[in-house]
Design an enzyme around this catalytic site. Structure first.
Site, PDB file in Angstrom:
ATOM      1  N   GLU A  41       0.821  -1.205   0.000  1.00  0.00           N
ATOM      2  CA  GLU A  41       0.000   0.000   0.000  1.00  0.00           C
ATOM      3  C   GLU A  41       0.862   1.264   0.000  1.00  0.00           C
ATOM      4  OE1 GLU A  41      -3.074   0.342  -0.540  1.00  0.00           O
ATOM      5  OE2 GLU A  41      -3.719  -1.740  -0.419  1.00  0.00           O
ATOM      6  N   TYR A 122      -6.435   6.349   4.605  1.00  0.00           N
ATOM      7  CA  TYR A 122      -6.606   5.326   3.562  1.00  0.00           C
ATOM      8  C   TYR A 122      -5.766   4.089   3.862  1.00  0.00           C
ATOM      9  CZ  TYR A 122      -5.747   2.463  -0.397  1.00  0.00           C
ATOM     10  OH  TYR A 122      -5.593   1.348  -1.169  1.00  0.00           O
ATOM     11  N   ASP A 140      -9.686   4.730  -2.287  1.00  0.00           N
ATOM     12  CA  ASP A 140      -8.647   5.278  -3.161  1.00  0.00           C
ATOM     13  C   ASP A 140      -9.319   5.840  -4.409  1.00  0.00           C
ATOM     14  OD1 ASP A 140      -9.405   3.018  -4.592  1.00  0.00           O
ATOM     15  OD2 ASP A 140      -7.357   2.272  -4.882  1.00  0.00           O
TER      16      ASP A 140
END
Length: 349
Positions: A41, A122, A140
């Site tokens: 990520e 996020y 996202d």
């Protein structure tokens, strides 16, 4: 046209048939490693899956666990991150690994994850959902696009972000999503990346086509709308490529704080709004030498500004060796961030 909640079961059935095979993604029945998920990520922020894939494998081979990453010297981490851009991520990655290693493991909820260095909302949501099946929806760009089209949200980004985030959070009202939060999050990512694409969405193949308000209105390809971007200011720099008798290049490490903190660089001036006259630029040279200005410019775009750099070259005179790190051209290219590689490209032209 009214928006109604799409079926999570339909999306998950589609995902079970069409899921992407990605190096950081656990297959059905496989254990999910939060370190690998978190690493992917962070790497994927502002970077494409295609670019990250080989770099992820190389990084993981060098630092196979969060403990190995925490124990590594910063110079090793910086070297392995070179070329991936957004270098504050690498600093935060290293600091986060140290914090996780000290605690013994990753927290399993968004609150604990957000408290770690460099982890925002996020990333915390993505790791919590995918690694620990927390009932949250990480939002996202792919998920924003899916939500905007499902509900035909015509307000432009970035102003529409809160509304789109709320819509995405609403997907968890479906029991099927709550039963498989990690798979549901990844299904949303795959839907946006492969079907609900920015241009020419493949609506006929979408498992949610019957609930898509934008498709029914014929405006799916137009959404989400975006506010016009402001022009980025232009900055200027001058850099100095000094070589020794063995053909090695002088590099220096930037200060820990600020842009490209702790990364290696070709020595140079600060970056400012106006060009550098030669006499003023040479005052920043790393050594007295017969400097020659190369023709052309090296250009690089950062998030908030554009950069143009001129490059002076010289061979090391005499025996006085300036302080810094001397590396071969190949080693320098591997160790330098992308902006500095532009200078090597200019020298090779």
């Amino acid at each position: 046209m009214p928006y109604t909640l799409p079926s999570a079961a339909d999306l998950l059935a589609w995902y079970d048939r069409h899921r992407r095979i990605l190096p950081w993604r656990a297959g059905p029945g496989q254990a999910r490693d939060p370190y690998r998920i978190w690493l992917s990520e962070v790497m994927l922020q502002q970077t494409t899956v295609a670019a990250v894939g080989p770099r992820y494998a190389r990084f993981l081979a060098r630092f196979p666990s969060v403990q190995a990453l925490a124990a590594a010297d910063w110079a090793e981490v910086a070297e392995e991150w070179a070329g991936l851009g957004y270098y504050a991520r690498a600093r935060n990655l290293h600091a986060c690994a140290k914090a996780v290693a000290a605690a013994g493991d990753f927290p399993d909820d968004t609150v604990g994850l957000e408290a770690l260095p460099g982890i925002g909302r996020y990333t915390a949501s993505a790791v919590a959902a995918i690694a620990f099946d927390a009932p949250v929806v990480p939002v996202d760009g792919n998920v924003e696009r899916v939500a905007a089209r499902l509900a035909a949200i015509e307000d432009p980004l970035p102003g529409a972000k809160p509304r789109l985030t709320a819509l995405a959070a609403g997907f968890m009202a479906d029991p099927a999503a709550r039963a498989r939060p990690g798979d549901f999050a990844q299904a949303l990512f795959d839907l946006g990346a492969t079907i609900c694409t920015p241009r020419n969405p493949a609506c006929a193949l979408c498992p949610w086509q019957d609930r898509c308000t934008a498709r029914r209105a014929g405006i799916a390809a137009e959404l989400p709308r975006k506010s016009p971007k402001a022009a980025r200011p232009l900055r200027h720099g001058a850099h100095f490529l000094l070589t020794d008798a063995r053909g090695r290049i002088l590099l220096r490490r930037r200060p820990d704080n600020g842009l490209l903190g702790g990364m290696l660089e070709v020595p140079g001036t600060p970056w400012r709004t106006g060009p550098w006259p030669e006499a003023e630029a040479l005052a920043h040279a790393p050594a007295e030498a017969p400097w020659r200005l190369l023709p052309g410019l090296a250009r690089h775009g950062f998030t908030h500004f554009e950069l143009e750099m001129v490059l002076y070259t010289a061979a090391l005179p005499g025996r006085a060796v300036p302080e810094g790190e001397w590396q071969s051209a190949d080693a320098a290219r591997a160790a330098l961030p992308s902006v500095m590689r532009r200078l090597l490209d200019l020298a090779a032209a």
